[in-house]
Design a protein around this motif. Structure first.
Motif, PDB file in Angstrom:
ATOM      1  N   GLU A   1       0.812  -1.217   0.000  1.00  0.00           N
ATOM      2  CA  GLU A   1       0.000   0.000   0.000  1.00  0.00           C
ATOM      3  C   GLU A   1       0.847   1.269   0.000  1.00  0.00           C
ATOM      4  OE1 GLU A   1       0.307  -1.606   4.226  1.00  0.00           O
ATOM      5  OE2 GLU A   1      -0.141  -2.385   2.218  1.00  0.00           O
ATOM      6  N   GLU A   2       2.136   1.146   0.292  1.00  0.00           N
ATOM      7  CA  GLU A   2       3.014   2.324   0.315  1.00  0.00           C
ATOM      8  C   GLU A   2       3.766   2.530  -0.989  1.00  0.00           C
ATOM      9  OE1 GLU A   2       5.594   2.297   3.660  1.00  0.00           O
ATOM     10  OE2 GLU A   2       3.972   1.929   5.114  1.00  0.00           O
ATOM     11  N   ILE A   3       3.656   1.587  -1.907  1.00  0.00           N
ATOM     12  CA  ILE A   3       4.344   1.707  -3.198  1.00  0.00           C
ATOM     13  C   ILE A   3       3.503   2.571  -4.128  1.00  0.00           C
ATOM     14  CG2 ILE A   3       5.215   0.442  -5.195  1.00  0.00           C
ATOM     15  CD1 ILE A   3       5.640  -1.943  -3.323  1.00  0.00           C
ATOM     16  N   GLU A   4       4.115   3.615  -4.662  1.00  0.00           N
ATOM     17  CA  GLU A   4       3.352   4.544  -5.490  1.00  0.00           C
ATOM     18  C   GLU A   4       2.905   3.881  -6.789  1.00  0.00           C
ATOM     19  OE1 GLU A   4       3.700   8.979  -7.538  1.00  0.00           O
ATOM     20  OE2 GLU A   4       5.313   8.205  -6.276  1.00  0.00           O
ATOM     21  N   ALA A   5       3.830   3.326  -7.564  1.00  0.00           N
ATOM     22  CA  ALA A   5       3.524   2.575  -8.790  1.00  0.00           C
ATOM     23  C   ALA A   5       2.521   3.295  -9.677  1.00  0.00           C
ATOM     24  CB  ALA A   5       3.005   1.166  -8.435  1.00  0.00           C
ATOM     25  N   ASN A   6       2.747   4.591  -9.862  1.00  0.00           N
ATOM     26  CA  ASN A   6       1.799   5.387 -10.648  1.00  0.00           C
ATOM     27  C   ASN A   6       2.228   5.488 -12.113  1.00  0.00           C
ATOM     28  OD1 ASN A   6      -0.674   6.780 -10.439  1.00  0.00           O
ATOM     29  ND2 ASN A   6       0.380   8.736 -10.669  1.00  0.00           N
ATOM     30  N   GLY A   7       3.002   4.512 -12.575  1.00  0.00           N
ATOM     31  CA  GLY A   7       3.481   4.518 -13.950  1.00  0.00           C
ATOM     32  C   GLY A   7       2.362   4.300 -14.953  1.00  0.00           C
ATOM     33  N   VAL A   8       2.640   4.678 -16.189  1.00  0.00           N
ATOM     34  CA  VAL A   8       1.612   4.631 -17.238  1.00  0.00           C
ATOM     35  C   VAL A   8       1.937   3.591 -18.304  1.00  0.00           C
ATOM     36  CG1 VAL A   8       0.947   7.022 -16.845  1.00  0.00           C
ATOM     37  CG2 VAL A   8       2.752   6.523 -18.509  1.00  0.00           C
ATOM     38  N   THR A   9       2.845   2.665 -17.994  1.00  0.00           N
ATOM     39  CA  THR A   9       3.183   1.610 -18.945  1.00  0.00           C
ATOM     40  C   THR A   9       2.192   0.449 -18.838  1.00  0.00           C
ATOM     41  OG1 THR A   9       4.793   0.857 -17.303  1.00  0.00           O
ATOM     42  CG2 THR A   9       5.625   2.176 -19.151  1.00  0.00           C
ATOM     43  N   ASN A  10       2.366  -0.560 -19.699  1.00  0.00           N
ATOM     44  CA  ASN A  10       1.302  -1.537 -19.949  1.00  0.00           C
ATOM     45  C   ASN A  10       1.421  -2.854 -19.184  1.00  0.00           C
ATOM     46  OD1 ASN A  10       3.396  -2.790 -21.355  1.00  0.00           O
ATOM     47  ND2 ASN A  10       2.700  -2.054 -23.347  1.00  0.00           N
ATOM     48  N   GLY A  11       2.215  -2.891 -18.124  1.00  0.00           N
ATOM     49  CA  GLY A  11       2.417  -4.149 -17.413  1.00  0.00           C
ATOM     50  C   GLY A  11       1.171  -4.752 -16.804  1.00  0.00           C
ATOM     51  N   SER A  12       0.206  -3.922 -16.433  1.00  0.00           N
ATOM     52  CA  SER A  12      -1.024  -4.462 -15.850  1.00  0.00           C
ATOM     53  C   SER A  12      -1.925  -5.081 -16.908  1.00  0.00           C
ATOM     54  CB  SER A  12      -1.783  -3.356 -15.114  1.00  0.00           C
ATOM     55  OG  SER A  12      -2.111  -2.289 -15.986  1.00  0.00           O
ATOM     56  N   ALA A  13      -1.959  -4.485 -18.085  1.00  0.00           N
ATOM     57  CA  ALA A  13      -2.832  -4.983 -19.148  1.00  0.00           C
ATOM     58  C   ALA A  13      -2.267  -6.211 -19.836  1.00  0.00           C
ATOM     59  CB  ALA A  13      -3.078  -3.884 -20.186  1.00  0.00           C
ATOM     60  N   MET A  14      -0.950  -6.329 -19.860  1.00  0.00           N
ATOM     61  CA  MET A  14      -0.341  -7.454 -20.576  1.00  0.00           C
ATOM     62  C   MET A  14      -0.655  -8.788 -19.901  1.00  0.00           C
ATOM     63  SD  MET A  14       3.693  -7.176 -19.554  1.00  0.00           S
ATOM     64  CE  MET A  14       4.313  -7.877 -18.007  1.00  0.00           C
ATOM     65  N   ARG A  15      -0.942  -8.751 -18.593  1.00  0.00           N
ATOM     66  CA  ARG A  15      -1.181  -9.999 -17.857  1.00  0.00           C
ATOM     67  C   ARG A  15      -2.638 -10.192 -17.467  1.00  0.00           C
ATOM     68  NH1 ARG A  15       1.693  -7.002 -13.461  1.00  0.00           N
ATOM     69  NH2 ARG A  15       0.120  -6.275 -11.963  1.00  0.00           N
ATOM     70  N   VAL A  16      -3.536  -9.265 -17.834  1.00  0.00           N
ATOM     71  CA  VAL A  16      -4.878  -9.222 -17.263  1.00  0.00           C
ATOM     72  C   VAL A  16      -5.843 -10.230 -17.863  1.00  0.00           C
ATOM     73  CG1 VAL A  16      -6.020  -7.557 -18.805  1.00  0.00           C
ATOM     74  CG2 VAL A  16      -6.543  -7.545 -16.342  1.00  0.00           C
ATOM     75  N   ALA A  17      -5.482 -10.893 -18.936  1.00  0.00           N
ATOM     76  CA  ALA A  17      -6.407 -11.811 -19.623  1.00  0.00           C
ATOM     77  C   ALA A  17      -7.117 -12.778 -18.673  1.00  0.00           C
ATOM     78  CB  ALA A  17      -5.675 -12.571 -20.721  1.00  0.00           C
ATOM     79  N   PRO A  18      -6.424 -13.377 -17.679  1.00  0.00           N
ATOM     80  CA  PRO A  18      -7.142 -14.302 -16.787  1.00  0.00           C
ATOM     81  C   PRO A  18      -8.304 -13.667 -16.037  1.00  0.00           C
ATOM     82  CG  PRO A  18      -4.787 -14.620 -16.577  1.00  0.00           C
ATOM     83  CD  PRO A  18      -4.974 -13.395 -17.413  1.00  0.00           C
ATOM     84  N   VAL A  19      -8.228 -12.350 -15.752  1.00  0.00           N
ATOM     85  CA  VAL A  19      -9.347 -11.699 -15.074  1.00  0.00           C
ATOM     86  C   VAL A  19     -10.550 -11.635 -15.999  1.00  0.00           C
ATOM     87  CG1 VAL A  19     -10.140  -9.618 -13.894  1.00  0.00           C
ATOM     88  CG2 VAL A  19      -7.774 -10.375 -13.617  1.00  0.00           C
ATOM     89  N   GLY A  20     -10.327 -11.374 -17.286  1.00  0.00           N
ATOM     90  CA  GLY A  20     -11.414 -11.424 -18.254  1.00  0.00           C
ATOM     91  C   GLY A  20     -12.011 -12.808 -18.364  1.00  0.00           C
TER      92      GLY A  20
END
Length: 332
Positions: free
Chosen positions: A124-143
């Motif tokens: 919860e303390e990690i900012e991780a406010n980047g705008v690159t695509n790492g979250s979308a590249m792995r998200v298929a299982p959630v779909g």
């Protein structure tokens, strides 16, 4: 085979095939892709000249699908739930196993977030406010996991999958667009229906979690789809995407580019993977996202069985048990 399970399996193999076919040209400009390969029409090993790909063999996928598998392992461990800390631990385990921190594998936002976790910083303390695509590249299982009837629950589950490495508004919005397209395809929606839904959805999610000053991704998706609408010449279509939309690692380019490739390929999965490989830029990630959607639309049988066999052998993977588990969780 159960039609839902078939589409989920198609999505997972689409992810891996788009990733591995796009791997050899990863992060090269389009002109260099053309001069080196002329036209990529099959799986290739990473060329020695490409420092982002030269350790990969023919048919191997990259961090995109490896993190997708880590996310699925976390979902299975949590019996169909997406728990950010468990997801983070599985991604960390993968990264440590392959020495990802010492290699040119992780994207900048993922690397910084994972290093912070490794050093003991609470999630919860990690900012991780980047705008690159790492979250979308792995998200298929959630779909694959989440039906779309409860939109708020869907968005929150996507967000939970993003949090270990990407907390920005556009990272969550872009991942939501990809996951929603996959889930709706699994539910039997047509690509024409899906296009109409993801444009306002992506912008609404971005506004909901506003944390950056990025342009609205829904507007960029609309623009990218318009660029290639009705285009019969795929070579011109690729040039138009590369020149006008962009194919970099940032969400504002890669998500619209991936969705434009679904449109340009008329949702044909193998063609989509080939187009991504020849696009230039973040070819493996864009290919993974785009071909996952196409695979969800058409199911496993849309792929050449030889391609599926190559993916299984080159990566020591079998997506069938994952598809079965995600199908069970989706209906539980």
């Amino acid at each position: 085979m159960n039609p839902v399970r078939n589409r989920i399996l198609g999505c997972l193999y689409g992810q891996a095939i788009g990733d591995s076919m796009g791997m050899p040209s990863e992060l090269w400009p389009r002109s260099r892709v053309q001069s080196h390969f002329e036209w990529i029409s099959d799986f290739l090993a990473g060329p020695e000249e490409n420092i982002a790909a030269n350790e990969f063999e023919r048919g191997q996928y990259t961090d995109d699908t490896s993190q997708c598998v880590a996310l699925m392992d976390a979902i299975i461990e949590c019996q169909g739930q997406v728990e950010p800390m468990v997801v983070a631990q599985h991604i960390m385990n993968w990264a440590q196993r392959i020495n990802a921190f010492e290699k040119n594998i992780l994207g900048p936002t993922s690397k910084n977030a994972l290093l912070a976790l490794q050093n003991g910083t609470p999630l919860e303390e990690i900012e991780a406010n980047g705008v690159t695509n790492g979250s979308a590249m792995r998200v298929a299982p959630v779909g694959c996991l989440m039906p779309t009837q409860d939109q708020d629950k869907f968005i929150e589950t996507v967000r939970n999958s993003c949090l270990p490495t990407h907390k920005s508004d556009i990272a969550i919005a872009g991942a939501t667009a990809i996951a929603w397209a996959i889930s709706r395809a699994i539910e039997g929606a047509t690509w024409e229906q899906i296009k109409l839904e993801i444009i306002p959805l992506a912008s609404d999610v971005q506004r909901r979690f506003e944390s950056t000053f990025s342009p609205l991704i829904g507007k960029r998706i609309l623009y990218a789809l318009a660029i290639v609408y009705g285009q019969q010449d795929v070579h011109k279509g690729l040039a138009d995407i590369y020149d006008n939309v962009g194919s970099g690692m940032d969400m504002i380019e890669s998500i619209p580019a991936a969705l434009a490739l679904v449109e340009l390929s008329s949702t044909e999965p193998t063609l989509c993977a080939k187009l991504a490989a020849n696009l230039g830029g973040d070819t493996d990630t864009i290919g993974a996202m785009a071909t996952a959607i196409c695979g969800a639309l058409h199911g496993q049988e849309a792929f050449d069985p030889k391609h599926i066999s190559l993916i299984n052998q080159a990566n020591d993977i079998d997506f069938a048990p994952y598809a079965a588990a995600l199908t069970d969780f989706r209906f539980s």
